[in-house]
Design a protein around this motif. Structure first.
Motif, mmCIF file in Angstrom:
data_model
loop_
_atom_site.group_PDB
_atom_site.id
_atom_site.type_symbol
_atom_site.label_atom_id
_atom_site.label_comp_id
_atom_site.label_asym_id
_atom_site.label_seq_id
_atom_site.Cartn_x
_atom_site.Cartn_y
_atom_site.Cartn_z
ATOM 1 N N LYS A 172 -8.972 -15.829 -0.855
ATOM 2 C CA LYS A 172 -7.841 -15.180 -0.194
ATOM 3 C C LYS A 172 -6.784 -14.773 -1.216
ATOM 4 O O LYS A 172 -6.182 -13.699 -1.103
ATOM 5 C CB LYS A 172 -7.256 -16.131 0.840
ATOM 6 N N ARG A 175 -7.797 -11.611 -2.518
ATOM 7 C CA ARG A 175 -7.600 -10.509 -1.566
ATOM 8 C C ARG A 175 -6.137 -10.091 -1.510
ATOM 9 O O ARG A 175 -5.818 -8.900 -1.420
ATOM 10 C CB ARG A 175 -8.083 -10.932 -0.173
ATOM 11 N N ILE A 176 -5.242 -11.070 -1.571
ATOM 12 C CA ILE A 176 -3.809 -10.739 -1.564
ATOM 13 C C ILE A 176 -3.461 -9.921 -2.811
ATOM 14 O O ILE A 176 -2.737 -8.933 -2.744
ATOM 15 C CB ILE A 176 -2.958 -12.022 -1.497
ATOM 16 N N GLY A 179 -4.429 -6.435 -2.197
ATOM 17 C CA GLY A 179 -3.486 -5.765 -1.302
ATOM 18 C C GLY A 179 -2.229 -5.333 -2.040
ATOM 19 O O GLY A 179 -1.704 -4.245 -1.810
ATOM 20 N N LEU A 180 -1.770 -6.176 -2.955
ATOM 21 C CA LEU A 180 -0.576 -5.828 -3.726
ATOM 22 C C LEU A 180 -0.882 -4.712 -4.716
ATOM 23 O O LEU A 180 -0.049 -3.841 -4.966
ATOM 24 C CB LEU A 180 -0.058 -7.065 -4.463
ATOM 25 N N MET A 183 -0.652 -1.521 -2.874
ATOM 26 C CA MET A 183 0.584 -1.210 -2.166
ATOM 27 C C MET A 183 1.338 -0.027 -2.769
ATOM 28 O O MET A 183 1.687 -0.014 -3.946
ATOM 29 C CB MET A 183 1.487 -2.442 -2.145
ATOM 30 N N ARG A 185 0.493 2.859 -3.603
ATOM 31 C CA ARG A 185 -0.183 3.801 -4.503
ATOM 32 C C ARG A 185 -0.953 4.847 -3.720
ATOM 33 O O ARG A 185 -1.787 4.524 -2.894
ATOM 34 C CB ARG A 185 -1.169 3.054 -5.405
ATOM 35 N N GLU A 214 -12.182 -7.305 -1.131
ATOM 36 C CA GLU A 214 -11.093 -6.635 -0.401
ATOM 37 C C GLU A 214 -10.984 -5.163 -0.796
ATOM 38 O O GLU A 214 -10.456 -4.346 -0.039
ATOM 39 C CB GLU A 214 -9.768 -7.360 -0.670
ATOM 40 N N ARG A 217 -11.554 -2.069 1.445
ATOM 41 C CA ARG A 217 -10.537 -1.440 2.292
ATOM 42 C C ARG A 217 -9.952 -0.203 1.646
ATOM 43 O O ARG A 217 -9.280 0.579 2.323
ATOM 44 C CB ARG A 217 -9.377 -2.424 2.520
ATOM 45 N N PHE A 218 -10.081 -0.126 0.323
ATOM 46 C CA PHE A 218 -9.365 0.928 -0.403
ATOM 47 C C PHE A 218 -10.362 1.784 -1.177
ATOM 48 O O PHE A 218 -10.691 1.477 -2.331
ATOM 49 C CB PHE A 218 -8.343 0.311 -1.358
#
Lengths: 347, 347
Positions: A172, A175-176, A179-180, A183, A185, A214, A217-218
């Motif tokens: 996790k 994954r965080i 996500g950062l 963010m 971009r 993760e 997702r992007f």
DNA sequence: CTGAAAGCGCTAACAG
DNA sequence: CTGTTAGCGCTTTCAG
């Protein structure tokens, strides 16, 4: 509040008998046992902690806390131990004590060494860090058989017998970080990963796994390179490798620096290209805090090392003293996001 | 652990006298008092909490918790009260109780109404939410004079007399929002601010102040518009205003939605332009959580409402029961950053 | 198998 | 002004 005396009265027995039933201690006739249990649950009996706290002093409990101690590991485990030490102070009220047991963290744990350390200490329960425990599987098995409760903290092991694992979810955390990285971009996101280990440490590889998972997702995010330590490199050479990787990859706009405390790598990266967003794990050093506050490091993900130390002792103590089982076999420490504007939060 | 009996022995007095000295209760001869104090501090005496916990049952303490209750406020204060309620359960062990005192939150508090609410309840201490307290200045003064301890929670007031303020730093919350708005963005950052109040609520205006102050770190960031509620608007009209503002300002790429629970505004904004990063405060609703996890809301800053409730009671209880002064007159609740990858953390 | 009793540390009521 | 005492709820030891 309902007391054990109340139960005794209603059941027409003595408090001693109630206690024996509720703690499965000594022999009680089946009828009385059933009656006491029924009344206790009807009344919703919850033992009073203050009363217990006083009575438990007779046990003189001793809880051991193993941890690796060497220059490289020290910064992180110092905070774990600091948290444990603070909690340990509260134990004196219960006439209990924590015993701190450093082992040489520069080399892998030797099972015999650990065995003698803990036997010498005369303990009622023990907290193992995951790395130490990894090399003591036989010992853990014996503890389980002897009924000596133990917990694992900071990193987990696929065994059974431990009362709980206390630590974060490393996937996790990864994954965080991802996500950062994403963010804000809008352009293509090209990530470089640097990890100051051999690619085999459980926590690092779990973080990287989480990060890369993760990434699905992007769609516009990809990993440009991964640079690990290796046996044929010394510290400086590893740094040089990171430097050239960054220089070879001008498309990189995010660096994920996986290991705690590697702020020197962060500085190196920042000095090459100021526009790379650096994301790290664990905030354990004042230099690092300043680098976050100044913006050199974009964000850091923390895993509450102090809580890991304190909770490990607390879970063992409450088990021994009050017979409590932890709510879950995994006490998850919080993963918090630190950026410039809240870097004053946790030490 | 050093006990009061130990001090009594060394000082050649009785435990009663030690107790009187240490609690400034009753008369003790100056010499004995000085001696007891000296020995206590030499030995580093810390009263045993378990012993106190048992003894305190005789006091039968009652602590009041005021809170606004109406449809609009409910979601946030429900969590505050839930936290308080959970803590309150532990009070029964001390034969103490929390008394929950809702007031009509749809209208401003009337001082007389509050006075009768608390007089009726027969309380030893009281927790006020800041909005209620704001209209009860005379009452607070009287409580101070009568020596009834009270705390303020959630929003602060420039008065003295309260034992502590329990709540977050709203300006800091705004600064964190600004840092998140800037994260990863290389282009010009144009911010729209929407606040579902009249621009006069302390918490909202402090957040906006913090946000705009922090903007000085980011030369490429500017505010395109601010949209508040106003007296001549109803709910739907306010929404329409936000919609047209967003449409009029195609340059906007970040929206700061200041008030908690306004996820309907977030949806509205997201439906107009998917590429606007929405930043909000407080995570109090499952819909909102899903919007964070799906990426509709980019980030949320939370202020631990449950802790606000629990700590308010705890500080008052420990003061009454054990004579403890809070470490600081401001108990700062943690401001945590929630994004898609850690939105499962706090409820 | 079960009851009675002591004692953990602290506070407060009651005598002196 | 000060010492003594009872008692909070629980556990454990000691008799029976």
């Amino acid at each position: 509040m309902v007391t054990s005396a109340e139960i005794a009265l209603r059941a027409g027995v003595s408090r001693g008998t109630v206690d024996r039933v509720l703690h499965n201690r000594g022999k009680v006739s089946p009828e009385k046992e059933a009656l006491v249990r029924q009344i206790a649950s009807e009344l919703g009996y919850v033992p009073n902690l203050a009363g217990r706290g006083l009575a438990v002093r007779k046990k003189s409990l001793r809880i051991g806390m193993l941890y690796p101690k060497d220059d490289r590991m020290t910064p992180f485990f110092k905070k774990v131990v600091a948290g444990a030490q603070e909690y340990a102070e509260s134990l004196s009220a219960y006439n209990a004590a924590a015993v701190f047991l450093p082992r040489n963290g520069a080399v892998p744990a030797k099972e015999e060494e650990i065995r003698s350390i803990i036997e010498e200490a005369g303990l009622d329960a023990i907290a193992f860090d995951g790395e130490t425990a990894m090399n003591c599987r036989q010992l853990l098995k014996e503890l389980k058989e002897k009924g000596v409760p133990f917990v694992l903290y900071n990193s987990d092991l696929q065994i059974d017998g431990q009362l709980a694992y206390i630590g974060c979810d490393y996937e996790k955390a990864g994954r965080i970080a991802c996500g950062l990285a994403a963010m804000g971009r809008k352009d293509k996101i090209c990530v470089g990963i640097a990890s100051h280990d051999f690619g085999n440490v459980v926590s690092s590889s779990a973080r990287i796994r989480g990060f890369e998972d993760e990434m699905r997702r992007f769609p516009d995010m990809s990993v440009s390179f991964r640079q690990f330590m290796s046996a044929d490199l010394n510290q400086d050479e590893f740094f040089e490798h990171v430097r050239s990787r960054v220089q070879e990859h001008p498309e990189v706009n995010v660096m994920y620096v996986v290991n705690p405390g590697d702020y020197s790598i962060c500085r190196l990266i920042h000095d090459i290209r100021r526009d790379i967003a650096i994301i790290t794990n664990d905030l354990i050093d004042e230099h690092q805090r300043q680098m976050i506050q100044s913006g050199e490091i974009a964000a850091t993900i923390c895993q509450q090392p102090e809580v890991q130390g304190a909770k490990s002792l607390e879970i063992l103590f409450r088990h021994l003293a009050f017979g409590e089982k932890p709510q879950s076999d995994w006490f998850r420490t919080r993963l918090s996001i630190i950026i410039a504007q809240n870097a004053d939060e946790e030490i």
